[in-house]
Design a protein around this motif. Structure first.
Motif, PDB file in Angstrom:
ATOM      1  N   PHE A   1      54.965  37.474  31.513  1.00  0.00           N
ATOM      2  CA  PHE A   1      53.700  36.903  32.140  1.00  0.00           C
ATOM      3  C   PHE A   1      52.798  38.137  32.698  1.00  0.00           C
ATOM      4  O   PHE A   1      53.441  39.137  33.187  1.00  0.00           O
ATOM      5  CB  PHE A   1      54.169  35.936  33.539  1.00  0.00           C
ATOM      6  N   THR A   2      51.344  37.702  32.583  1.00  0.00           N
ATOM      7  CA  THR A   2      50.508  38.913  33.231  1.00  0.00           C
ATOM      8  C   THR A   2      49.485  38.272  34.268  1.00  0.00           C
ATOM      9  O   THR A   2      48.930  37.207  33.630  1.00  0.00           O
ATOM     10  CB  THR A   2      49.669  39.504  32.192  1.00  0.00           C
ATOM     11  N   ILE A   3      49.448  38.658  35.372  1.00  0.00           N
ATOM     12  CA  ILE A   3      48.444  37.861  36.132  1.00  0.00           C
ATOM     13  C   ILE A   3      47.384  39.050  36.387  1.00  0.00           C
ATOM     14  O   ILE A   3      47.560  40.145  36.128  1.00  0.00           O
ATOM     15  CB  ILE A   3      49.075  37.875  37.707  1.00  0.00           C
ATOM     16  N   SER A   4      46.101  38.540  36.138  1.00  0.00           N
ATOM     17  CA  SER A   4      44.807  39.272  36.416  1.00  0.00           C
ATOM     18  C   SER A   4      44.005  38.371  37.323  1.00  0.00           C
ATOM     19  O   SER A   4      44.282  37.087  37.672  1.00  0.00           O
ATOM     20  CB  SER A   4      44.320  39.520  35.254  1.00  0.00           C
ATOM     21  N   ARG A   5      42.758  39.097  37.862  1.00  0.00           N
ATOM     22  CA  ARG A   5      41.938  38.391  38.560  1.00  0.00           C
ATOM     23  C   ARG A   5      40.467  39.056  38.020  1.00  0.00           C
ATOM     24  O   ARG A   5      40.011  40.126  37.718  1.00  0.00           O
ATOM     25  CB  ARG A   5      42.035  38.566  40.089  1.00  0.00           C
ATOM     26  N   ASP A   6      39.571  37.896  38.254  1.00  0.00           N
ATOM     27  CA  ASP A   6      38.300  38.393  38.001  1.00  0.00           C
ATOM     28  C   ASP A   6      37.446  38.037  39.201  1.00  0.00           C
ATOM     29  O   ASP A   6      37.048  37.034  39.577  1.00  0.00           O
ATOM     30  CB  ASP A   6      37.449  37.317  36.886  1.00  0.00           C
ATOM     31  N   ASN A   7      36.967  39.036  40.227  1.00  0.00           N
ATOM     32  CA  ASN A   7      36.317  38.854  41.305  1.00  0.00           C
ATOM     33  C   ASN A   7      34.952  38.398  41.171  1.00  0.00           C
ATOM     34  O   ASN A   7      34.369  37.595  42.054  1.00  0.00           O
ATOM     35  CB  ASN A   7      36.435  40.031  42.350  1.00  0.00           C
ATOM     36  N   ALA A   8      34.243  38.447  40.189  1.00  0.00           N
ATOM     37  CA  ALA A   8      32.921  38.042  39.853  1.00  0.00           C
ATOM     38  C   ALA A   8      32.895  36.498  39.578  1.00  0.00           C
ATOM     39  O   ALA A   8      31.854  35.910  39.911  1.00  0.00           O
ATOM     40  CB  ALA A   8      32.433  38.586  38.780  1.00  0.00           C
ATOM     41  N   LYS A   9      33.945  35.979  39.104  1.00  0.00           N
ATOM     42  CA  LYS A   9      34.008  34.501  38.876  1.00  0.00           C
ATOM     43  C   LYS A   9      35.237  33.872  39.720  1.00  0.00           C
ATOM     44  O   LYS A   9      35.430  32.790  39.531  1.00  0.00           O
ATOM     45  CB  LYS A   9      34.708  34.499  37.414  1.00  0.00           C
ATOM     46  N   ASN A  10      35.492  34.564  40.988  1.00  0.00           N
ATOM     47  CA  ASN A  10      36.295  34.110  41.950  1.00  0.00           C
ATOM     48  C   ASN A  10      37.670  33.158  41.165  1.00  0.00           C
ATOM     49  O   ASN A  10      38.024  32.262  41.411  1.00  0.00           O
ATOM     50  CB  ASN A  10      35.722  32.839  42.841  1.00  0.00           C
ATOM     51  N   THR A  11      38.329  34.047  40.224  1.00  0.00           N
ATOM     52  CA  THR A  11      39.225  33.225  39.439  1.00  0.00           C
ATOM     53  C   THR A  11      40.375  34.260  39.415  1.00  0.00           C
ATOM     54  O   THR A  11      40.234  35.319  38.959  1.00  0.00           O
ATOM     55  CB  THR A  11      38.618  32.805  38.003  1.00  0.00           C
ATOM     56  N   VAL A  12      41.711  33.627  39.486  1.00  0.00           N
ATOM     57  CA  VAL A  12      42.924  34.340  38.978  1.00  0.00           C
ATOM     58  C   VAL A  12      43.491  33.548  37.905  1.00  0.00           C
ATOM     59  O   VAL A  12      43.492  32.448  37.634  1.00  0.00           O
ATOM     60  CB  VAL A  12      43.699  34.713  40.246  1.00  0.00           C
ATOM     61  N   TYR A  13      44.075  34.586  36.897  1.00  0.00           N
ATOM     62  CA  TYR A  13      44.569  34.046  35.791  1.00  0.00           C
ATOM     63  C   TYR A  13      46.087  34.071  35.719  1.00  0.00           C
ATOM     64  O   TYR A  13      46.534  35.423  36.305  1.00  0.00           O
ATOM     65  CB  TYR A  13      44.048  34.689  34.605  1.00  0.00           C
ATOM     66  N   LEU A  14      46.988  33.375  35.007  1.00  0.00           N
ATOM     67  CA  LEU A  14      48.249  33.686  34.799  1.00  0.00           C
ATOM     68  C   LEU A  14      48.501  33.628  33.397  1.00  0.00           C
ATOM     69  O   LEU A  14      48.483  32.465  32.559  1.00  0.00           O
ATOM     70  CB  LEU A  14      49.333  32.793  35.535  1.00  0.00           C
ATOM     71  N   ARG A  15      48.792  34.731  32.336  1.00  0.00           N
ATOM     72  CA  ARG A  15      48.843  34.632  31.111  1.00  0.00           C
ATOM     73  C   ARG A  15      50.485  34.525  30.736  1.00  0.00           C
ATOM     74  O   ARG A  15      51.166  35.243  31.384  1.00  0.00           O
ATOM     75  CB  ARG A  15      48.338  35.732  30.320  1.00  0.00           C
TER      76      ARG A  15
END
Length: 117
Positions: free
Chosen positions: A67-81
């Protein structure tokens, strides 16, 4: 009003992949640590992965390397691959935001992930 909306869950075969997204609103995303938790039937909710405002990540041992967690502060979104999914990954996955200035936590409504063998 703070809202965390998860999406991307579903049914997948073992070995498959999914990407979860959590869109945040009503909160200053850039000053919030974010995390993904999961809860399987009959089990306690557990941390899957977290990411700080500075991008430092941590993972549960059971998902490291998959699993990989990441965030995009410009989109106010966090992801979990999630790759190489296993039936044991089946659970409701929840997004959590921890606002660092107040240490108040906010939770999303959850998204179901089901991995078939």
């Amino acid at each position: 009003q703070v809202q965390l909306v998860e999406s991307g869950g579903g049914l997948v075969q073992a070995g498959g992949s999914l990407r979860l997204s959590c869109a945040a609103s009503g909160i200053i995303f850039s000053i919030s640590d974010m995390g993904w938790y999961r809860q399987a039937p009959g089990k306690q909710r557990e941390l899957v992965a977290g990411i700080t405002t500075g991008g430092v990540t941590n993972y549960a041992d059971s998902v490291k390397g998959r699993f990989t967690i990441s965030r995009d502060n410009a989109k106010n979104t966090v992801y979990l691959r999630m790759n190489s999914l296993e039936p044991e990954d089946t659970a409701v996955y929840y997004c959590k935001a921890l606002k660092k200035t107040t240490m108040r936590a906010y939770w999303g409504q959850g998204t179901q992930v089901t991995v078939s063998s």
